[in-house]
Design a protein around this motif. Structure first.
Motif, short mmCIF file in Angstrom:
data_model
loop_
_atom_site.label_atom_id
_atom_site.label_comp_id
_atom_site.label_asym_id
_atom_site.label_seq_id
_atom_site.Cartn_x
_atom_site.Cartn_y
_atom_site.Cartn_z
N ILE A 281 9.11 84.22 -15.18
CA ILE A 281 8.85 85.66 -15.21
C ILE A 281 8.85 86.23 -13.79
CG2 ILE A 281 7.22 87.47 -15.86
CD1 ILE A 281 6.12 85.59 -17.98
N GLU A 282 9.55 87.35 -13.63
CA GLU A 282 9.55 88.06 -12.35
C GLU A 282 9.18 89.51 -12.60
OE1 GLU A 282 13.06 89.57 -9.57
OE2 GLU A 282 12.69 87.43 -9.28
N VAL A 283 8.15 90.00 -11.88
CA VAL A 283 7.68 91.37 -12.03
C VAL A 283 7.94 92.13 -10.74
CG1 VAL A 283 5.66 92.85 -12.36
CG2 VAL A 283 5.89 90.73 -13.68
N ASN A 284 8.75 93.18 -10.83
CA ASN A 284 9.01 94.05 -9.69
C ASN A 284 8.14 95.29 -9.86
OD1 ASN A 284 10.08 96.06 -7.94
ND2 ASN A 284 12.00 94.93 -7.82
N ASP B 135 9.11 82.82 -25.78
CA ASP B 135 8.41 81.54 -25.62
C ASP B 135 7.54 81.51 -24.35
OD1 ASP B 135 10.45 81.44 -23.77
OD2 ASP B 135 11.25 79.52 -24.44
N LYS B 136 7.80 82.45 -23.42
CA LYS B 136 6.97 82.52 -22.21
C LYS B 136 5.61 83.18 -22.51
CE LYS B 136 10.33 80.71 -19.90
NZ LYS B 136 11.30 80.60 -20.99
N GLY B 137 5.47 83.70 -23.72
CA GLY B 137 4.18 84.23 -24.14
C GLY B 137 3.12 83.14 -24.18
N ASP B 138 3.56 81.87 -24.23
CA ASP B 138 2.62 80.75 -24.22
C ASP B 138 1.90 80.63 -22.89
OD1 ASP B 138 3.37 80.16 -26.79
OD2 ASP B 138 4.78 78.57 -26.24
N GLU C 126 9.64 96.84 -13.36
CA GLU C 126 10.62 96.08 -14.14
C GLU C 126 10.16 94.63 -14.30
OE1 GLU C 126 15.31 96.21 -13.90
OE2 GLU C 126 14.50 94.99 -12.28
N VAL C 127 10.40 94.09 -15.47
CA VAL C 127 10.09 92.69 -15.75
C VAL C 127 11.36 91.98 -16.18
CG1 VAL C 127 8.82 91.10 -17.25
CG2 VAL C 127 7.71 93.19 -16.43
N ARG C 128 11.57 90.79 -15.61
CA ARG C 128 12.71 89.96 -16.00
C ARG C 128 12.24 88.56 -16.36
NH1 ARG C 128 17.78 91.85 -15.07
NH2 ARG C 128 17.93 93.84 -13.93
N ILE C 129 12.84 88.01 -17.38
CA ILE C 129 12.59 86.62 -17.77
C ILE C 129 13.92 85.89 -17.74
CG2 ILE C 129 11.82 85.06 -19.59
CD1 ILE C 129 9.92 87.18 -20.54
#
Length: 226
Positions: free
Chosen positions: A136-139, A207-210, A144-147
């Motif tokens: 996960i990258e948060v700008n 799946d990154k919600g884990d 903006e959020v990117r996975i």
């Protein structure tokens, strides 16, 4: 500096004037709409609206439907006004992507303070403020959020919640602490507000919600697995 534009939607002209007067004093530009249909027309005609203050009970189209229409295309912050104090309405609002929820009667000064807090957070990030946690990258500057390099659409509050989690990785966070930090001291909500947002955030992260672990009886912990 150009004035930030706020759309105030309420079928009571007295209420619109009250809110407008307080916002104008703080140097905001205010556009008014007296019903839901007009609000939708204005919102999609004007691409520079920074925030929407939206009443629930209105003729032609109620606030819930206006919120649905806006959320289908935009993540602009929405503050919902309601004469009801039913917590089911409040939870519905958060499910639809409402960022703040204020019951009538309310203090106009508190409303303006919340408007300023939201706009300060959405417009005041450092340009190079980028957070990374696993895939996960948060700008924060671009909101903006990117996975894995792919953009993910989050509501304003979901973005704030994810940012807070990443900034506090590995720490056990109580629901009360999350409420105070993400919703601020003047939000009078309960733990279900947190649970509703975490559920939606997990879903959007796939799946990154884990990464968001539940600590039963307390709250949550954000932890990236190796």
């Amino acid at each position: 500096m150009e004035q930030l534009k706020i759309l105030v939607v309420d079928d009571e002209s007295r209420m619109r004037k009250l809110v407008k007067d307080f916002l104008v004093k703080k140097d905001f530009a205010v556009i008014e709409a007296e019903d839901g249909e007009k609000a939708i027309d204005i919102f999609f005609a004007d691409k520079d609206i920074s925030l929407v203050i939206l009443d629930v009970m209105m003729p032609k189209m109620d606030g819930w439907q206006v919120c649905r229409e806006i959320r289908a295309y935009s993540q602009v912050p929405i503050i919902m006004l309601t004469a009801k104090s039913d917590e089911r309405d409040e939870l519905l609002g958060f499910e639809l992507g409402v960022d703040e929820y204020i019951s009538k009667p309310f203090s106009p000064k508190i409303l303006v303070a919340r408007v300023e807090a939201i706009l300060r957070r959405t417009n005041g990030f450092a340009a190079d403020d980028v957070l990374k946690a696993g895939a996960i990258e948060v700008n924060k500057a671009a909101h903006e959020v990117r996975i894995d390099g792919k953009s993910v659409d989050l509501s304003y509050k979901e973005f704030e919640l994810l940012t807070y989690f990443i900034e506090n990785q590995g720490l056990a966070l109580s629901r009360e602490k999350i409420l105070n930090s993400v919703w601020n001291y003047d939000y009078f909500g309960d733990a279900r507000t947190i649970d509703t947002h975490v559920k939606k955030l997990r879903s959007k992260l796939g799946d990154k919600g884990d990464y968001i672990k539940t600590i039963w009886g307390m709250g949550y912990k954000f932890e990236v697995e190796d």
